[in-house]
Scaffold this motif. Structure first.
Motif: not given
Ligand SMILES: Cc1ncc(COP(=O)(O)O)c(C=O)c1O
Length: 421
Positions: A76-96
């Motif tokens: 649970x390294x916060x900086x890494x998890x936060x980066x991933x959470x931001x990506x999922x929430x703000x941009x999305x991670x599974x696309x065409x």
């Protein structure tokens, strides 16, 4: 032994009983209880933070398995998890289509990994070792493969052969780490048909002592591969971003044609890579098909970019070597006090305590008692697998561990006097 209480693992056992009706064997593969010491180790974990894990019964451990390798920073390294959470929430991670992070990560690998000029990205280490062999076969138009070390669970290399037609591995030959002569003999026989030599550049065979390369070994393998026109692949799934930022190839100064990366690249998120020389890598676009629904998902890429940023910014690998060297020196001195056949091998980022086999065959008892005492003391080391040191292991964690090792060896020494030859 009875001075240190057996762990309460009642909830783990309950869940395992339920699991056996739901999942073949209860737990798949290397995490099954019989791979540890049955009845002594927990089976289900609840959470983790930093260097510590807590099981479903509330027992806490200083963990040295690091998720079997991917945890290079900490749980649970916060900086890494936060980066991933931001990506999922703000941009999305599974696309065409693919997101641009693949270019960024490929450029970063070119900076860090000596053989890297181009990369492909996959999810698991097994995906990537299999892809590397396919690329080598396509590039050379040859079939045979020489291999050394564990390369995952796929048909061509897994140890247990159940369910796999012989034709899937009949062209794959195994050689022993640090045994150049054996490889030379195989290559004299099959070299003109050999597509690849794939090996772990550091010796970490399953269940056995770890081995550093003997002087000239890696250089010798490199020369043999070049002489016979075979692609040299280093399987750096465990060693890249652990022994050095550029893997064992950087540490030992021998450059393969292709390198396989995985595990600690993204501090636990699923991503792996094959990186290597352009000429060889181009076979992946021209002659074969490698594709999977989840390969382009950007959670792994974002986690990898952030993990590598932290590794560089905080000189994590140096930190691990420094504290790991101090710890291993201490453990070596402790082992030297007792005549129990214990051996410490490996290097600071990856180390293993094994027990010398003896004629009276008590080594199993000594090993199992030693590891049982450690797990009861809250030290998660594995009787059949080496340990890792992560960035979040503190000096205090390592001191507690060294003391527990001392105590466990003292017990074994008393219980099995003079039984090591
Ligand atoms: C050296 C090496 N190669 C390949 C693999 C396979 O990786 P994965 O378990 O991610 O499929 C492993 C896994 O332990 C490994 O240690």
């Amino acid at each position: 032994m009875n001075t240190i209480q057996k762990l309460n693992i009642a909830r783990s056992l309950e869940l395992f009983d339920e699991a056996k009706k739901l999942v073949p064997g209860g737990v798949l593969g290397a995490r099954k209880p019989s791979d540890f010491i049955e009845g002594q180790y927990p089976i289900f974990l609840e959470f983790g933070k930093g260097s510590r894990l807590t099981d479903v019964d509330g027992n806490e451990y200083i963990d040295f398995l690091c998720g079997y390798g991917p945890i290079i920073l900490g749980y649970r390294e916060e900086e890494v998890d936060e980066a991933v959470i931001r990506q999922i929430r703000d941009k999305g991670f599974c696309f065409t289509l693919t997101q641009r992070y693949q270019n960024q990560l490929a450029k970063k690998l070119n900076e860090l990994v000596p053989c890297s000029e181009m990369s492909i990205f996959l999810k698991t280490g097994s995906d990537a070792t299999t892809a590397s062999v396919r690329i080598a076969r396509a590039y050379t138009n040859r079939i045979k493969v020489m291999r050394c070390g564990y390369h995952g669970w796929h048909d061509w290399c897994v140890e247990m052969k159940g369910g796999i037609p012989e034709k899937f591995y009949e062209d794959v030959y195994e050689f022993r780490y640090n045994n150049l002569q054996q490889l030379e003999e195989l290559m004299v026989k099959y070299g003109d048909q050999t597509a690849a030599i794939i090996m772990t550049p550091f010796g970490h065979p399953n269940h056995q002592k770890m081995e550093e390369p003997q002087p000239g070994f890696l250089e010798g393998v490199r020369k043999i591969a070049t002489r016979f026109g075979a692609v040299l692949i280093f399987d750096e799934v465990r060693t890249n971003f652990r022994l050095s930022m550029g893997g064992a190839q950087k540490l030992y100064g021998v450059t393969p044609d292709l390198s396989v990366l995985g595990k600690s690249m993204a501090n636990g998120y699923a991503i792996s890579a094959v990186s290597g020389k352009t000429e060889v890598m181009m076979a992946a676009s021209q002659k074969l098909f490698i594709s999977s629904t989840f390969f382009p998902n950007s959670d792994g890429f974002v986690a990898a970019l952030k993990t590598i940023e932290i590794l560089e910014r905080e000189h994590v690998i140096d930190n691990i070597w420094e504290k790991g060297d101090r710890f291993l020196k201490k453990v070596r001195n402790i082992i030297g006090k007792y005549n129990v056949g214990a051996e410490l091998t490996g290097v600071a980022p990856m180390f293993y305590i094994t027990f010398k086999k003896d004629t009276s065959n008590t080594y199993r008892g000594r090993r199992d008692d030693f590891y049982t005492l450690l797990i009861r003391r809250g030290i998660f080391l594995h009787p059949h697998h080496h340990g890792y040191i992560s960035y979040r292991h503190t000096e205090q964690d390592l001191d507690i561990t060294a003391n527990a090792i001392d105590e466990a060896l003292a017990y074994v020494n008393e219980k099995y006097p003079n039984k090591t030859s």
